[in-house]
Design an enzyme around this catalytic site. Sequence first.
Site, PDB file in Angstrom:
ATOM      1  N   HIS A 307       0.862  -1.190   0.000  1.00 18.24           N
ATOM      2  CA  HIS A 307       0.000   0.000   0.000  1.00 18.24           C
ATOM      3  C   HIS A 307       0.890   1.229   0.000  1.00 18.24           C
ATOM      4  O   HIS A 307       1.940   1.235   0.653  1.00 18.24           O
ATOM      5  CB  HIS A 307      -0.902   0.000   1.243  1.00 18.24           C
ATOM      6  CG  HIS A 307      -2.073   0.912   1.114  1.00 18.24           C
ATOM      7  ND1 HIS A 307      -2.004   2.253   1.382  1.00 18.24           N
ATOM      8  CD2 HIS A 307      -3.337   0.668   0.692  1.00 18.24           C
ATOM      9  CE1 HIS A 307      -3.193   2.796   1.157  1.00 18.24           C
ATOM     10  NE2 HIS A 307      -4.017   1.863   0.731  1.00 18.24           N
ATOM     11  N   ASP A 364      -7.937  -5.219   0.116  1.00 15.25           N
ATOM     12  CA  ASP A 364      -8.452  -6.110  -0.931  1.00 15.25           C
ATOM     13  C   ASP A 364      -8.098  -7.577  -0.694  1.00 15.25           C
ATOM     14  O   ASP A 364      -8.637  -8.448  -1.366  1.00 15.25           O
ATOM     15  CB  ASP A 364      -7.886  -5.675  -2.299  1.00 15.25           C
ATOM     16  CG  ASP A 364      -8.434  -4.332  -2.709  1.00 15.25           C
ATOM     17  OD1 ASP A 364      -9.638  -4.118  -2.513  1.00 15.25           O
ATOM     18  OD2 ASP A 364      -7.669  -3.493  -3.204  1.00 15.25           O
TER      19      ASP A 364
END
Length: 426
Positions: A307, A364
């Site tokens: 991320h 996710d």
Amino acid sequence: MSDKAVLNVDGQSYDFDVFTGSENEKCIDISDLRSKTGYITMDPGFGNTGSCYSSITYVDGAKGILKYRGYPIEELAQKATFTETAYLILYGELPTQEQLFAFSKRIREHAPIHTNLEHHFSGFPQNAPPMAILSAMLNLVSCFHPEVLEVPTTGEEFDRTAALLLSKVRTIAAFAYRMASGQPINHPNPNLSYCSNFLHMMFSDPFQPYEASPAIDQALNLFLILHADHEQNCSTSTVRVVGSSRANLFSSVAAGVCALWGPLHGGANAAVIKMLREIRDSGNTPSYYLDRAKDKNDEFRLMGFGHRIYKNFDPRSIILKNQVHEVLKELNIDDNLLEIALELEETTLKDEYFISRNLYPNVDFYSGILLRAIGIPLNMYTVMFAIGRMPGWIANWKELHDHNQRISRPRQIFTGETSRAYVPID
Ligand code: ACO
């Protein structure tokens, strides 16, 4: 402490204002850098560039903190509904019973779509990607509501338009699925909650109305709450960039849908499930895929890992991981992809490559397994993300107008040919 940053360049010294946010994060205001010095900054991917001051969402990537309007995500995930969370994100305060009732009523009223708009669905080829349909149809909605092309950011008209959009995105998403799978559409039922109504539009059959169990309704609420906003991510920045030209709210969020679609952003939730299926079906071990992810000559990346902001853990993935176990247990589902995901996560978190680059599971990684348990088909995963992100997109569009933000227009350093003389083609 100095409230100025000093830059020395070309033998000269320049001062720039320093600003500290309410969570003590700091920035140097370089908005007059070029006019003072002739220089611009270079930051491809905007990893170090603040594009706005915002009071909607706070993320601390090092500590794994996410708050909407000051409320920790863990608390909202446990106690709030998606509608309540959407109200909070849009208006800055948790609603009273009365406000929530009025907000929900508006959302219910705007759920149906114009019959002529409905006809447009049959113009898409079967198996058209639902994200393409969603983006196109969101733009189309504005043609049926010309009054929304100029929406003020406060007052009755804004309230109406925000509710309309939160409601229509859900109906369009469900209709896109029904059409693409060759099934008749289900009109919204005003007696159902936001999530149950969506599931009814997705899964009811003419002779068998679908009734969501409380566990499924709750799981969907949680999924949407966790996706409701995430400050200046790729799709939200896109909404802001488009909105900064004073494009209307509908075309701005339609652009947000397109940005979200990519596998490095919202599209990762479907990519994770494809990857887990491939691991299961190929018979290769998770380590085989880890080696591929580390190989710079191989384009394969471990989807659902890494991320831009979170460098410790993504709090949404922790909540999802716990919830996935509970939901699967409650629904009596044995999903072998969860076993593979857990094994992959365990192996990855011990691996030097991933440790040294601070790569952890992101939102996710486990969200697809939750969506599978709810019964959502794979090609709708990123659409689900878009429904969840809608409050954040609307709030950011509103905020940029409230702050009268300048049109977004980055600069570049030109590295191409300089002056050349035209050579006639013959
Ligand atoms: N698998 C393997 N290596 C990775 C991964 C991954 N998933 N993610 C990052 N890396 C490596 C990069 O190759 C790079 O290595 P290097 O320093 O040796 O060159 C290093 O880690 C830093 O990665 P960047 O790509 O520079 O990180 P960036 O912040 O630009 O990208 C992103 C973040 C796009 C999320 C990236 O981690 C990625 O592609 N992850 C997989 C896709 C994904 O899960 N996306 C969803 C993100 S969450 C969301 O959008 C809702």
